[in-house]
Motif scaffolding. Structure first.
Motif, PDB file in Angstrom:
ATOM      1  N   LEU A  18      -8.201  -8.105   1.391  1.00  0.00           N
ATOM      2  CA  LEU A  18      -9.539  -7.943   0.829  1.00  0.00           C
ATOM      3  C   LEU A  18     -10.341  -6.919   1.625  1.00  0.00           C
ATOM      4  CD1 LEU A  18     -11.806  -8.645  -1.078  1.00  0.00           C
ATOM      5  CD2 LEU A  18     -12.302 -10.657   0.325  1.00  0.00           C
ATOM      6  N   ALA A  19     -10.233  -6.958   2.946  1.00  0.00           N
ATOM      7  CA  ALA A  19     -10.939  -5.972   3.779  1.00  0.00           C
ATOM      8  C   ALA A  19     -10.506  -4.560   3.424  1.00  0.00           C
ATOM      9  CB  ALA A  19     -10.684  -6.262   5.256  1.00  0.00           C
ATOM     10  N   GLN A  20      -9.214  -4.370   3.242  1.00  0.00           N
ATOM     11  CA  GLN A  20      -8.704  -3.044   2.842  1.00  0.00           C
ATOM     12  C   GLN A  20      -9.249  -2.659   1.470  1.00  0.00           C
ATOM     13  OE1 GLN A  20      -7.014  -0.984   4.656  1.00  0.00           O
ATOM     14  NE2 GLN A  20      -5.835  -2.117   6.174  1.00  0.00           N
ATOM     15  N   GLN A  24     -12.123   0.621   0.133  1.00  0.00           N
ATOM     16  CA  GLN A  24     -11.890   1.622  -0.912  1.00  0.00           C
ATOM     17  C   GLN A  24     -13.017   1.666  -1.951  1.00  0.00           C
ATOM     18  OE1 GLN A  24      -9.344   3.622  -0.287  1.00  0.00           O
ATOM     19  NE2 GLN A  24      -8.952   2.279   1.475  1.00  0.00           N
ATOM     20  N   THR A  25     -14.039   0.813  -1.801  1.00  0.00           N
ATOM     21  CA  THR A  25     -15.126   0.778  -2.769  1.00  0.00           C
ATOM     22  C   THR A  25     -16.298   1.641  -2.313  1.00  0.00           C
ATOM     23  OG1 THR A  25     -16.270  -1.122  -1.776  1.00  0.00           O
ATOM     24  CG2 THR A  25     -14.485  -1.591  -3.342  1.00  0.00           C
ATOM     25  N   ASN A  26     -17.165   1.944  -3.270  1.00  0.00           N
ATOM     26  CA  ASN A  26     -18.377   2.704  -2.961  1.00  0.00           C
ATOM     27  C   ASN A  26     -19.628   1.834  -2.959  1.00  0.00           C
ATOM     28  OD1 ASN A  26     -17.017   5.245  -2.847  1.00  0.00           O
ATOM     29  ND2 ASN A  26     -16.995   5.312  -5.092  1.00  0.00           N
ATOM     30  N   PRO A  50      -9.750   3.273   9.244  1.00  0.00           N
ATOM     31  CA  PRO A  50     -10.920   3.878   9.872  1.00  0.00           C
ATOM     32  C   PRO A  50     -12.222   3.672   9.110  1.00  0.00           C
ATOM     33  CG  PRO A  50      -9.458   5.559   8.954  1.00  0.00           C
ATOM     34  CD  PRO A  50      -8.713   4.276   8.926  1.00  0.00           C
ATOM     35  N   LYS A  51     -12.159   3.333   7.826  1.00  0.00           N
ATOM     36  CA  LYS A  51     -13.389   3.123   7.063  1.00  0.00           C
ATOM     37  C   LYS A  51     -14.070   1.799   7.400  1.00  0.00           C
ATOM     38  CE  LYS A  51     -12.033   5.888   3.032  1.00  0.00           C
ATOM     39  NZ  LYS A  51     -11.827   5.876   1.554  1.00  0.00           N
ATOM     40  N   ASN A 234       4.991 -12.043  -3.021  1.00  0.00           N
ATOM     41  CA  ASN A 234       4.780 -12.171  -1.579  1.00  0.00           C
ATOM     42  C   ASN A 234       3.512 -11.487  -1.086  1.00  0.00           C
ATOM     43  OD1 ASN A 234       7.180 -13.634  -0.919  1.00  0.00           O
ATOM     44  ND2 ASN A 234       8.348 -11.767  -1.314  1.00  0.00           N
ATOM     45  N   GLY A 235       2.950 -10.567  -1.872  1.00  0.00           N
ATOM     46  CA  GLY A 235       1.797  -9.804  -1.407  1.00  0.00           C
ATOM     47  C   GLY A 235       0.479 -10.426  -1.806  1.00  0.00           C
ATOM     48  N   ALA A 236      -0.595 -10.021  -1.110  1.00  0.00           N
ATOM     49  CA  ALA A 236      -1.936 -10.541  -1.386  1.00  0.00           C
ATOM     50  C   ALA A 236      -2.720  -9.649  -2.335  1.00  0.00           C
ATOM     51  CB  ALA A 236      -2.704 -10.694  -0.072  1.00  0.00           C
ATOM     52  N   GLU A 237      -2.144  -8.523  -2.734  1.00  0.00           N
ATOM     53  CA  GLU A 237      -2.873  -7.561  -3.558  1.00  0.00           C
ATOM     54  C   GLU A 237      -3.386  -8.136  -4.884  1.00  0.00           C
ATOM     55  OE1 GLU A 237      -0.106  -6.925  -1.944  1.00  0.00           O
ATOM     56  OE2 GLU A 237      -0.842  -5.498  -0.471  1.00  0.00           O
ATOM     57  N   PRO A 238      -2.639  -9.043  -5.570  1.00  0.00           N
ATOM     58  CA  PRO A 238      -3.152  -9.573  -6.840  1.00  0.00           C
ATOM     59  C   PRO A 238      -4.488 -10.290  -6.727  1.00  0.00           C
ATOM     60  CG  PRO A 238      -0.812 -10.038  -6.637  1.00  0.00           C
ATOM     61  CD  PRO A 238      -1.265  -9.529  -5.303  1.00  0.00           C
TER      62      PRO A 238
END
Length: 267
Positions: A18-20, A24-26, A50-51, A234-238
């Motif tokens: 979620l942090a990643q 990526q949002t504005n 770095p953001k 396995n990923g958290a992206e969904p």
């Protein structure tokens, strides 16, 4: 002006994804993070992003010294309730992704949210497929009185049932009690093998290696059955897109709402 977010559990499996996503949002900015294991560090360095230039704090109380609009709770059931109440007391809206909170805890949170005139959105699972399963299951429950819930997860998951299963049981319970031809108390043998009765629904939890998160809602009628099943990878992206939507929409109501569909147009 961007929405200021404080994320508790920012270095965990779901929290780090979620942090990643926030990076990526504005329209969202992460102003504080909570992680006992990385306290005192900069989140961007921990996650190699770095953001993300906010500081990591050991506790929610410390992180909330940084003013935020939305507090996201992604830690553990043992501390989640206290974290949420502290955030509401500080004037923040709250999104809850932590599983394991029971109905009594949610009742306390609802009262605190009303007092603070803030919104709290509790989501057992942010994946769109789960939101749809819950919606379809509540429709099915209107017509089929017999149903049971099976909750699958890794052997390492400490809470049972999962937040997803709790949420589904709660939703089905709002429609009707699941019928039992033989009531649990009349079972001959070990009654525990029939699962737990939650929100007047029958719930079973399986914990085995090889599972991530899965859930089944099974509806039975004479000579036919309906099975609704969600399977996670396995990923958290969904879960990221749903969590971002929750952060953006939690300020649109006052009090507690349970389920992402409250901020989606599913009618």
């Amino acid at each position: 002006m961007s929405i200021r977010v404080c994320l508790a559990g920012a270095t965990g499996w779901a929290g780090s994804a979620l942090a990643q996503g926030i990076a990526q949002t504005n329209d969202l900015s992460l102003v504080a993070a909570v992680s006992r294991s990385h306290a005192g560090q900069q989140l961007g360095i921990v996650l190699n992003q770095p953001k993300l230039d906010c500081s990591v704090f050991a506790t929610a109380e410390e992180a909330l010294s940084q003013p935020c609009d939305v507090f996201v709770e992604y830690t553990k059931p043992a501390v989640a309730l206290n974290n949420v109440l502290q955030a509401l007391a500080q004037g923040s809206h709250v999104v809850i992704g932590t599983s394991g909170l029971d109905d009594a805890a949610y009742a306390i949170i609802h009262e605190a949210a009303l007092k603070a005139q803030r919104g709290v959105l509790a989501v057992g699972n942010f994946a769109l497929t789960v939101v749809l399963l819950q919606k379809f299951a509540t429709i099915a429950a209107r017509y089929i009185p017999y149903s049971e819930i099976i909750d699958y997860a890794s052997d390492k998951k400490i809470d049972a049932p999962s937040g997803t299963a709790r949420e589904l049981a709660y939703r089905l319970g709002q429609v009707r009690d699941s019928a039992q031809t033989v009531p649990t108390e009349e079972i001959v043998g070990d009654q525990a093998t029939r699962g737990a009765r939650m929100a007047e629904q029958q719930v079973h939890s399986v914990r085995l290696p090889g599972y991530v998160i899965s859930i089944e809602a099974i509806f039975g009628m004479p000579d036919q059955k309906l099975i609704l099943r969600h399977e996670a990878g396995n990923g958290a992206e969904p879960y990221v897109d749903g969590a971002l939507l929750a952060i953006r929409k939690v300020n649109t109501f006052v009090g507690l709402k349970r389920g992402l569909e409250h901020v989606l147009d599913l009618d």
